[in-house]
Design an enzyme around this catalytic site. Structure first.
Site, PDB file in Angstrom:
ATOM      1  N   GLU A 253       0.804  -1.230   0.124  1.00 18.80           N
ATOM      2  CA  GLU A 253      -0.119   0.132  -0.127  1.00 18.80           C
ATOM      3  C   GLU A 253       0.955   1.162   0.009  1.00 18.80           C
ATOM      4  O   GLU A 253       1.951   1.415   0.852  1.00 18.80           O
ATOM      5  CB  GLU A 253      -0.841   0.044   1.357  1.00 18.80           C
ATOM      6  CG  GLU A 253      -2.064  -0.845   1.160  1.00 18.80           C
ATOM      7  CD  GLU A 253      -2.970  -0.856   2.461  1.00 18.80           C
ATOM      8  OE1 GLU A 253      -2.605  -0.041   3.397  1.00 18.80           O
ATOM      9  OE2 GLU A 253      -4.111  -1.429   2.354  1.00 18.80           O
TER      10      GLU A 253
ATOM     11  N   SER B 169      -4.620   2.160   0.620  1.00 21.44           N
ATOM     12  CA  SER B 169      -5.411   1.730   1.611  1.00 21.44           C
ATOM     13  C   SER B 169      -7.139   2.215   1.293  1.00 21.44           C
ATOM     14  O   SER B 169      -7.520   2.979   0.667  1.00 21.44           O
ATOM     15  CB  SER B 169      -5.283   2.327   2.920  1.00 21.44           C
ATOM     16  OG  SER B 169      -6.398   2.126   3.882  1.00 21.44           O
TER      17      SER B 169
END
Length: 342
Positions: free
Chosen positions: A228, A255
């Site tokens: 991420e 995210s």
């Protein structure tokens, strides 16, 4: 946990298998709920990968097709107004399913041994919604403050879009429900970085200015395992100026709690020689979310000239499980699944 264990044994007794429950219709239901709640873009990795294990073809285009015309109902952060726990207070996923019932396959089998439609009817009878709403009343709110009705949605075009163009021939994903309207159509200046660490340093040191398109590349499935880009997206979205004037474009992911103009899963990825690897400082980047397009404004001839000079980077990991993964993993638009070599 005890009840779940007992129910597993009941399913065994009844001969109900995973493949009886996790069907193409069940995946389509999940995607419709994903659209209604503005779910994470990571679902575009997880759901296709799970479907693949069962021989079912789900890809980014499936999400794109099903989100068009889907009703977006949930007013929860980061895209909405209320804290996440209010989702439960308003009745949670079952309440969302009740609202979008006309868009769901209600005949699918579930782990209760009943169909989805039967489960929803049971919840109306057993006091579940009354219990949830008792919490919501403490805040002076109604269920429809948090979960809109189907006829009065926040939006009617889903919450994610697949963008294509000469920068992402196999697609990229944006959660448009979390993007400021002024960034739906923009031409920005490319600021490419070959890892997240360099990009976050540039953002925090104020080297990124309004009108920039921050590229983080070589962070896709093959490049680094597709982590991420959490810190960079948070730094951008928390800046009141940058959050509405720049974009983040990456072959990595971000995210589900991210907000702002973040475009991820750019495919093919840089490690595979995708066009994102050919972007140079100062290139003009065109984003058009309404028309589902993402392009670098240079000629085909220029891109081919750059491609002729491009050299693959040395892999970040050369041994162990991550190296094995990088050698077998497919593109993010397929769910970053492993393709076992014969």
């Amino acid at each position: 946990a005890y009840k779940a264990g007992k129910q597993v044994m009941e399913l065994v007794k009844k001969g109900i298998k995973v493949s009886d429950i996790v069907t193409e219709k069940a995946f389509e239901n999940a995607i419709m709920v994903h659209a209604a709640i503005s779910g994470s873009t990571n679902s575009l990795l997880h759901i296709p990968a799970m479907a693949h294990e069962l021989g079912i073809e789900i890809d980014a285009d499936t999400f794109d097709r099903m989100h068009r015309g889907a009703h977006y109902l949930l007013d929860i952060r980061p895209a909405g107004k209320w804290p996440a726990q209010f989702f439960y207070y308003a009745g949670g996923v079952p309440a969302v399913m009740e609202e979008i019932k006309s868009m769901l396959h209600l005949d699918v089998m579930t782990v209760t041994g009943k169909t989805l439609g039967e489960n929803l009817e049971d919840l109306k009878k057993n006091g579940f919604y009354d219990k949830c709403e008792s919490y919501l009343k403490k805040w002076g709110l109604k269920r429809t403050d948090v979960i809109r009705t189907f006829d009065e949605p926040i939006g009617t075009d889903g919450t994610v879009a697949i963008l294509r163009g000469n920068l992402a021939p196999e697609g990229s994903v944006v959660k448009h429900s979390a993007v400021p309207k002024e960034m739906f159509k923009a031409v920005l200046k490319a600021r490419p970085f070959d890892c997240e660490e360099d990009a976050i340093a540039a953002v925090l040191s104020h080297k990124i200015r309004p009108g920039d398109a921050v590229f983080i590349r070589y962070e896709g499935p093959k490049g680094s395992g597709m982590p991420e880009m959490f810190y960079t997206t948070e730094a951008i979205s928390s800046d009141p100026e940058l959050g509405k004037t720049i974009a983040l474009i990456t072959d990595g992911r971000f995210s589900g709690a991210s907000k702002g103009p973040a475009i991820g899963h750019v495919s093919p990825e840089a490690a595979d020689g995708g066009p994102i690897a050919l972007v140079e400082e100062g290139d003009r980047i065109s984003i058009d979310i309404d028309n589902h397009s993402l392009n670098v404004l240079v000629s085909d001839e220029e891109l081919e000239a750059r491609r002729a000079k491009w050299q693959p980077r040395e892999p970040k990991v050369t041994s162990g499980y991550l190296a094995r993964y990088a050698s077998l993993v497919t593109s993010a638009d397929k769910g970053a699944i492993l393709q076992v070599k014969q």
